[in-house]
Every structure is written in structure tokens, then in C-alpha cells.
Design an enzyme around this catalytic site. Structure first.
Site, PDB file in Angstrom:
ATOM      1  N   LYS A 173       1.262   4.277  -2.619  1.00  0.00           N
ATOM      2  CA  LYS A 173       1.103   6.025  -2.605  1.00  0.00           C
ATOM      3  C   LYS A 173       2.050   6.556  -3.081  1.00  0.00           C
ATOM      4  CE  LYS A 173      -3.119   5.490  -0.799  1.00  0.00           C
ATOM      5  NZ  LYS A 173      -4.184   6.511  -1.837  1.00  0.00           N
ATOM      6  N   TYR A 233       1.183  -0.873   0.029  1.00  0.00           N
ATOM      7  CA  TYR A 233       0.037  -0.197  -0.158  1.00  0.00           C
ATOM      8  C   TYR A 233       1.022   1.145   0.018  1.00  0.00           C
ATOM      9  CZ  TYR A 233      -3.402   3.270   1.479  1.00  0.00           C
ATOM     10  OH  TYR A 233      -4.023   4.683   1.951  1.00  0.00           O
TER      11      TYR A 233
HETATM   12  P1  NDP Z   1     -13.361   4.585   2.248  1.00  0.00           P
HETATM   13  O1  NDP Z   1     -12.754   2.750   2.221  1.00  0.00           O
HETATM   14  O2  NDP Z   1     -13.892   5.127   3.426  1.00  0.00           O
HETATM   15  O3  NDP Z   1     -13.562   4.805   0.746  1.00  0.00           O
HETATM   16  C1  NDP Z   1     -12.560   4.383  -0.273  1.00  0.00           C
HETATM   17  C2  NDP Z   1     -13.614   4.741  -1.646  1.00  0.00           C
HETATM   18  O4  NDP Z   1     -12.985   3.409  -2.561  1.00  0.00           O
HETATM   19  C3  NDP Z   1     -15.101   3.711  -1.425  1.00  0.00           C
HETATM   20  O5  NDP Z   1     -15.833   4.451  -1.853  1.00  0.00           O
HETATM   21  C4  NDP Z   1     -15.104   2.471  -2.190  1.00  0.00           C
HETATM   22  O6  NDP Z   1     -16.716   2.008  -3.060  1.00  0.00           O
HETATM   23  C5  NDP Z   1     -13.551   2.970  -3.341  1.00  0.00           C
HETATM   24  N1  NDP Z   1     -13.129   2.157  -3.731  1.00  0.00           N
HETATM   25  C6  NDP Z   1     -12.842   0.643  -3.799  1.00  0.00           C
HETATM   26  N2  NDP Z   1     -12.439   0.134  -4.643  1.00  0.00           N
HETATM   27  C7  NDP Z   1     -12.373   0.879  -5.767  1.00  0.00           C
HETATM   28  C8  NDP Z   1     -13.195   0.589  -7.070  1.00  0.00           C
HETATM   29  N3  NDP Z   1     -12.540  -1.112  -7.184  1.00  0.00           N
HETATM   30  N4  NDP Z   1     -13.798   0.909  -8.016  1.00  0.00           N
HETATM   31  C9  NDP Z   1     -13.901   2.361  -7.668  1.00  0.00           C
HETATM   32  N5  NDP Z   1     -14.632   2.389  -6.162  1.00  0.00           N
HETATM   33  C10 NDP Z   1     -13.573   1.719  -5.108  1.00  0.00           C
HETATM   34  O7  NDP Z   1     -11.598   5.034   2.740  1.00  0.00           O
HETATM   35  P2  NDP Z   1     -11.531   6.329   2.688  1.00  0.00           P
HETATM   36  O8  NDP Z   1     -11.975   7.114   1.954  1.00  0.00           O
HETATM   37  O9  NDP Z   1     -10.559   6.946   3.864  1.00  0.00           O
HETATM   38  O10 NDP Z   1     -10.548   6.211   1.486  1.00  0.00           O
HETATM   39  C11 NDP Z   1     -10.188   7.201   0.119  1.00  0.00           C
HETATM   40  C12 NDP Z   1      -8.824   7.314   0.073  1.00  0.00           C
HETATM   41  O11 NDP Z   1      -7.947   8.321   0.813  1.00  0.00           O
HETATM   42  C13 NDP Z   1      -7.660   5.476  -0.507  1.00  0.00           C
HETATM   43  O12 NDP Z   1      -7.651   6.303  -2.032  1.00  0.00           O
HETATM   44  C14 NDP Z   1      -7.081   5.882   0.102  1.00  0.00           C
HETATM   45  O13 NDP Z   1      -6.291   5.142   0.379  1.00  0.00           O
HETATM   46  C15 NDP Z   1      -6.779   7.101   0.728  1.00  0.00           C
HETATM   47  N6  NDP Z   1      -5.938   8.057   2.706  1.00  0.00           N
HETATM   48  C16 NDP Z   1      -7.395   7.414   3.491  1.00  0.00           C
HETATM   49  C17 NDP Z   1      -6.362   7.833   4.458  1.00  0.00           C
HETATM   50  C18 NDP Z   1      -6.443   7.719   5.585  1.00  0.00           C
HETATM   51  O14 NDP Z   1      -6.784   7.552   6.824  1.00  0.00           O
HETATM   52  N7  NDP Z   1      -8.148   7.279   6.070  1.00  0.00           N
HETATM   53  C19 NDP Z   1      -4.607   8.112   4.944  1.00  0.00           C
HETATM   54  C20 NDP Z   1      -4.304   8.773   2.946  1.00  0.00           C
HETATM   55  C21 NDP Z   1      -4.830   8.107   2.892  1.00  0.00           C
HETATM   56  P3  NDP Z   1     -17.087   1.305  -3.585  1.00  0.00           P
HETATM   57  O15 NDP Z   1     -16.516  -0.221  -2.068  1.00  0.00           O
HETATM   58  O16 NDP Z   1     -18.720   1.486  -3.113  1.00  0.00           O
HETATM   59  O17 NDP Z   1     -16.463   0.758  -4.665  1.00  0.00           O
END
Ligand code: NDP
Length: 251
Positions: A162, A158
Site C-alpha cells: 500500500k 499488505y
Molecule cells: P472487500 O473485501 O469488501 O472488497 C474487495 C474487492 O476486491 C471485492 O469486490 C473483490 O471482488 C475485489 N477483488 C479481489 N481480488 C480481485 C481480483 N483478482 N480481481 C478483481 N477484483 C478483485 O474489501 P474493501 O471494500 O474494504 O476493500 C477495497 C479496497 O480498499 C482494497 O484495496 C483494500 O485494501 C482497501 N482498504 C480497505 C480498508 C478497510 O478498512 N476496509 C482500509 C484501507 C484500504 P471479487 O472477490 O468478487 O473479485
């Protein structure tokens, strides 16, 4: 300053929860129309209902290029050319590298790198064909992570991906610098969303938070001002940058 987003058409991936859903509400508040994509269509449909005429929900799996292209087609048919892309969809896989199944490595690369790559480049292609060279209106924001700057136990795939996202942002920025498309990366710190599950409520999670200099998680709205700025006309001269928003967690 030109910080309002009136007239902008934004496509946000991963809008069914966490950052993506938060960003959709934020961008609509700031005047944009939003196309919200994810696989859990019940969630994005409910969010689109909440946001009204300013939002369109589209089923989107970033692991499938045809679904990305179809989402842009739907966006164009409803609102016009997307001028703002937030490539946010992501998943986490954890575990020691010696034990991580190859399929988990492949999934994190497919979603967090290839999916983000294809989302950004489809947006850029359309902005370039629409003549953004003159308007310099194109904005692409990639969601990276501070794990790009850290080493740790159990996040190798991961975190390394990133780090790749941040450099991809610079590469894209260079490639489209004369085409009116700016590309920047936001690297958030640890913020409570579904991606971490109940980790921060466990003893290990509490220890991790206690070790941060400010002994707290970052609130989700800490991302608001940098995101709106990078989507706005005010960031015309900023491309290829990485902005870390982590309350000093990485220091
Ligand atoms: P969530 O798990 O709440 O959101 C992740 C989102 O990604 C969901 O809406 C999910 O939607 C979507 N997703 C996953 N796989 C797919 C796919 N194949 N196609 C389309 N959509 C997809 O986590 P976050 O909001 O925290 O994460 C958002 C971003 O922020 C990510 O890239 C994460 O790596 C990054 N991030 C988060 C941090 C944190 O501490 N929260 C810190 C740093 C970065 P669905 O399953 O409905 O498709």
C-alpha cells in the site's frame, strides 16, 4: 464548483462488495455511468440491475491483463472512453512475516500492486489515445491504505504494498501530467467491510478500535466527498496527491 459527475464514464474494480459497490452507487447518484468489475459476477450483475441503464457489470480479474483489457473494451462499446478509473480491488493477507507463505506474498503483490498498476495504465493509455491532453478530463483514483503509514504485527506485505501504491500514484501522475490525466491516491482508515471479516467483533478487534483516538471505526461514507471531488472537474489542478481519510486513526 464543478462537483457533479454528469457525463463521466467510470470504471470501478472490486465492485462486488465493500468500497467498490458503495462507490458505484455513489457515482451513479452523482450523475456518472459506471462499469463495475469483479470476479463474483453474480454480485455485480445484481448491482447493475439495481443501478439500471447507468451501470454495466463486467467479469474482471485484475490478476489477468487480458480480462482488464476486455473490461475496457466492453466499457467503450457500451458507453464510450472511460474517463474515470477507481482502482480499488484488493485483498488482505495477514500473519507474521516469518510465517507468511511465499504464495500469500505473491498474491498480495499481484492483486494489490500489479493488478492496480495494469488497471490504471490501461485506462490512461486509452485516455491518452482519445486526446485527453486537451480536455484534461482524465481522472484515476488509486485506493491505498493508512497501513502505508503504519507499522504493525502481521501486515508487512499488505502495508508495504500500500505504501508502494501511494508512490505509484505520484509516478503515474508525473508520467501523465501533460496528457490530461490526473492520478491521486485515497488512503482509507479502518472501515468495516468483508476484507476484515469479523475481526472487529473479536476481542482483539475491539481493543484495536478502543485504542483509536476517537474509539471508533471510520464510516464508509467518509470516503464519499474526497472520492467525488477527485473524480470531478473541480480537481483539475490536483494530481500526485495522497488524501488520508481515517478519522485520525493513524495519528
Ligand atoms: P472487500 O473485501 O469488501 O472488497 C474487495 C474487492 O476486491 C471485492 O469486490 C473483490 O471482488 C475485489 N477483488 C479481489 N481480488 C480481485 C481480483 N483478482 N480481481 C478483481 N477484483 C478483485 O474489501 P474493501 O471494500 O474494504 O476493500 C477495497 C479496497 O480498499 C482494497 O484495496 C483494500 O485494501 C482497501 N482498504 C480497505 C480498508 C478497510 O478498512 N476496509 C482500509 C484501507 C484500504 P471479487 O472477490 O468478487 O473479485
Amino acid at each position: 464548483m464543478e462537483l457533479r459527475l454528469d457525463g463521466r464514464i467510470a470504471l470501478i474494480t472490486g465492485a462486488s462488495s465493500g468500497f467498490g459497490a458503495h462507490f458505484a452507487r455513489l457515482l451513479v447518484r452523482e450523475g456518472a455511468r459506471v462499469v463495475i468489475g469483479a470476479r463474483r459476477t453474480d454480485r455485480i450483475a445484481a448491482l447493475a440491475d439495481e443501478l439500471g441503464d447507468a451501470a454495466l457489470a463486467v467479469a474482471m480479474d485484475v490478476n489477468d491483463e487480458a480480462s482488464i483489457i476486455a473490461a475496457y473494451d466492453a466499457a467503450e462499446a457500451r458507453f464510450g472512453t472511460v474517463d474515470t478509473v477507481i482502482a480499488n480491488a484488493g485483498i488482505a493477507v495477514g500473519g507474521r512475516s516469518t510465517e507468511l507463505p511465499a504464495s500469500d506474498v505473491a498474491t498480495v503483490v499481484a492483486t494489490n500492486f500489479t493488478g492496480l498498476y495494469l488497471t490504471a495504465r490501461e485506462g490512461a493509455k486509452r485516455m491518452i489515445s482519445a486526446g485527453f491532453r486537451d480536455s484534461e478530463r482524465g481522472r484515476i483514483v488509486l485506493i491505498g491504505s493508512i497501513t502505508a503509514e503504519l507499522t504493525g504485527q502481521g501486515e508487512s506485505a499488505y502495508a508495504a504494498i500500500k505504501a508502494g501504491v501511494a508512490h505509484l500514484g505520484r509516478q503515474f501522475a508525473r508520467e501523465w501530467v501533460r496528457q490530461g490525466v490526473n492520478v491521486n491516491t485515497i488512503q482509507p482508515g479502518y472501515i468495516q467491510t468483508e476484507i476484515a471479516g469479523d475481526w472487529f467483533q473479536t476481542e482483539g478487534g475491539a481493543r484495536q478500535v478502543a485504542a483509536f483516538h476517537r474509539h471508533r471505526l471510520c464510516p464508509i461514507d467518509a470516503l464519499d466527498a474526497p472520492l467525488v471531488f477527485l473524480c470531478s472537474d473541480a480537481s483539475r489542478y490536483i494530481t500526485g496527491s495522497t488524501i488520508t481519510v481515517d478519522d485520525g486513526q493513524v495519528l
